[in-house]
Design a protein around this motif. Structure first.
Motif, PDB file in Angstrom:
ATOM      1  N   ARG A  67       7.867  -9.593 -10.035  1.00  0.00           N
ATOM      2  CA  ARG A  67       8.905  -9.047 -10.914  1.00  0.00           C
ATOM      3  C   ARG A  67       8.954  -7.530 -10.839  1.00  0.00           C
ATOM      4  O   ARG A  67      10.020  -6.925 -10.792  1.00  0.00           O
ATOM      5  CB  ARG A  67       8.640  -9.479 -12.368  1.00  0.00           C
ATOM      6  CG  ARG A  67       8.971 -10.931 -12.664  1.00  0.00           C
ATOM      7  CD  ARG A  67       9.055 -11.177 -14.186  1.00  0.00           C
ATOM      8  NE  ARG A  67       7.836 -10.774 -14.865  1.00  0.00           N
ATOM      9  CZ  ARG A  67       6.766 -11.558 -15.036  1.00  0.00           C
ATOM     10  NH1 ARG A  67       6.787 -12.789 -14.549  1.00  0.00           N
ATOM     11  NH2 ARG A  67       5.716 -11.127 -15.698  1.00  0.00           N
ATOM     12  N   GLU A  68       7.780  -6.906 -10.803  1.00  0.00           N
ATOM     13  CA  GLU A  68       7.726  -5.442 -10.726  1.00  0.00           C
ATOM     14  C   GLU A  68       8.305  -4.943  -9.412  1.00  0.00           C
ATOM     15  O   GLU A  68       9.050  -3.954  -9.380  1.00  0.00           O
ATOM     16  CB  GLU A  68       6.281  -4.961 -10.893  1.00  0.00           C
ATOM     17  CG  GLU A  68       5.740  -5.155 -12.310  1.00  0.00           C
ATOM     18  CD  GLU A  68       4.255  -4.850 -12.402  1.00  0.00           C
ATOM     19  OE1 GLU A  68       3.595  -4.732 -11.340  1.00  0.00           O
ATOM     20  OE2 GLU A  68       3.744  -4.728 -13.541  1.00  0.00           O
ATOM     21  N   ASP A  69       7.970  -5.627  -8.287  1.00  0.00           N
ATOM     22  CA  ASP A  69       8.495  -5.227  -6.977  1.00  0.00           C
ATOM     23  C   ASP A  69      10.012  -5.395  -6.931  1.00  0.00           C
ATOM     24  O   ASP A  69      10.731  -4.547  -6.387  1.00  0.00           O
ATOM     25  CB  ASP A  69       7.854  -6.064  -5.860  1.00  0.00           C
ATOM     26  CG  ASP A  69       6.399  -5.682  -5.631  1.00  0.00           C
ATOM     27  OD1 ASP A  69       5.993  -4.601  -6.118  1.00  0.00           O
ATOM     28  OD2 ASP A  69       5.672  -6.466  -4.984  1.00  0.00           O
ATOM     29  N   ALA A  70      10.510  -6.516  -7.513  1.00  0.00           N
ATOM     30  CA  ALA A  70      11.955  -6.757  -7.517  1.00  0.00           C
ATOM     31  C   ALA A  70      12.687  -5.686  -8.314  1.00  0.00           C
ATOM     32  O   ALA A  70      13.746  -5.200  -7.917  1.00  0.00           O
ATOM     33  CB  ALA A  70      12.245  -8.148  -8.092  1.00  0.00           C
ATOM     34  N   GLU A  71      12.107  -5.303  -9.469  1.00  0.00           N
ATOM     35  CA  GLU A  71      12.724  -4.273 -10.299  1.00  0.00           C
ATOM     36  C   GLU A  71      12.721  -2.923  -9.592  1.00  0.00           C
ATOM     37  O   GLU A  71      13.710  -2.168  -9.634  1.00  0.00           O
ATOM     38  CB  GLU A  71      11.981  -4.174 -11.638  1.00  0.00           C
ATOM     39  CG  GLU A  71      12.527  -3.102 -12.586  1.00  0.00           C
ATOM     40  CD  GLU A  71      13.945  -3.370 -13.056  1.00  0.00           C
ATOM     41  OE1 GLU A  71      14.550  -2.461 -13.653  1.00  0.00           O
ATOM     42  OE2 GLU A  71      14.462  -4.482 -12.824  1.00  0.00           O
ATOM     43  N   LYS A  72      11.609  -2.621  -8.907  1.00  0.00           N
ATOM     44  CA  LYS A  72      11.521  -1.362  -8.169  1.00  0.00           C
ATOM     45  C   LYS A  72      12.568  -1.323  -7.054  1.00  0.00           C
ATOM     46  O   LYS A  72      13.244  -0.308  -6.844  1.00  0.00           O
ATOM     47  CB  LYS A  72      10.118  -1.207  -7.573  1.00  0.00           C
ATOM     48  CG  LYS A  72       9.869   0.163  -6.952  1.00  0.00           C
ATOM     49  CD  LYS A  72       8.505   0.229  -6.272  1.00  0.00           C
ATOM     50  CE  LYS A  72       7.377   0.135  -7.298  1.00  0.00           C
ATOM     51  NZ  LYS A  72       6.044   0.288  -6.660  1.00  0.00           N
TER      52      LYS A  72
END
Length: 281
Positions: A17-22
């Protein structure tokens, strides 16, 4: 052991989720970045006016066409964006590949309105805002030859896939350039197709005249370029409609896509219609 597996999976999901948001934030910033001095697109030539209702951008092929259009334009409200080579076929390419193309991201930056990405996997990336569009008209201006037609088709396909609302809102145009320049005495006629050429030749029957096939945009005289392609009072623009763009994409897919059987059937059915255009010399 089961608790460890569950914990590991929770961590994996969190990182995903963090990578997708970044990725979403980076891409949004990349495509909607303001056109400041540090982020200026190479060889893009802006106009003076800040009034979006009159600003026009001409998308041209190559440096030679850039020079000709730059000389022929009205710098008060006409800008120029050159395309370096043939752009990626956006019809089937995945979004990662599309947004890695410098030509495409430069174009999106210059347009200023972001993109519409119609995919569940990329839904969060969509950052389109028609009110952020920096132009009243987006004008595709390419040579009247096979390469020019292909570049125009690739551009239309890109806009059709990434920013279809620009076509729906009638913001996209094609600049017609004359095929023939006919000179008789002190008067010059410009024919945009074979029918017009024949009509002019009938009018000039019995008179001395010279006829010349139009050169590429880069070789056009600035005055002639202004008269035939740039000046709103004398130019010819074709407004691209949603149906036109959809048909263009379908035809492009048939001729250059993966459907070999469809291409073979189309050539068998319609190939005879293009015999006059074949270069068999």
């Amino acid at each position: 052991i089961e608790a460890e597996k569950i914990g590991a999976q929770v961590l994996i999901n969190k990182r995903s989720r963090e990578d997708a948001e970044k990725t979403r934030l980076n891409l949004k910033g990349k495509l909607t970045a303001k056109m400041d001095i540090t982020g200026r697109v190479a060889k893009f030539v802006d106009c003076r006016s800040k009034d979006v209702s009159e600003r026009e951008i001409f998308i041209v092929e190559g440096d030679s066409a850039l020079g000709a259009v730059k000389q022929a334009r009205d710098p008060n409200y006409q800008a120029v964006m050159p395309i370096r080579g043939k752009i990626l076929n956006c019809l089937k390419a995945d979004y990662d590949k599309i947004f890695k193309s410098e030509i495409i991201t430069d174009l999106i930056k210059v347009l200023g309105c972001g993109v519409q990405v119609k995919s569940k996997a990329n839904k969060s990336i969509a950052s389109f805002d028609i009110n952020a569009l920096r132009w009243s008209k987006i004008i595709l201006c390419t040579d009247a030859d096979v390469d020019g037609f292909q570049i125009r088709t690739l551009l239309l396909t890109m806009l059709y896939r990434l920013t279809p609302q620009l076509i729906e809102e009638h913001k996209v145009f094609i600049a017609e350039s004359p095929l023939y320049e006919i000179t008789a005495k002190d008067k010059t006629y410009f024919a945009y197709n074979e029918r017009e050429k024949d009509e002019f030749l009938m009018q000039l029957e019995g008179q001395k005249f010279t006829i010349q096939r139009s050169k590429g945009l880069g070789e056009n005289d600035p005055d002639m370029m202004n008269l035939t392609t740039m000046n709103p009072k004398t130019r010819r623009l074709i407004q691209v409609k949603p149906g036109d763009a959809e048909m263009t994409a379908q035809m492009f897919d048939i001729l250059l896509g993966d459907n070999l059987t469809g291409r073979k059937d189309y050539i068998a059915s319609h190939g005879s219609e293009y015999l006059d255009d074949l270069d068999i010399s």
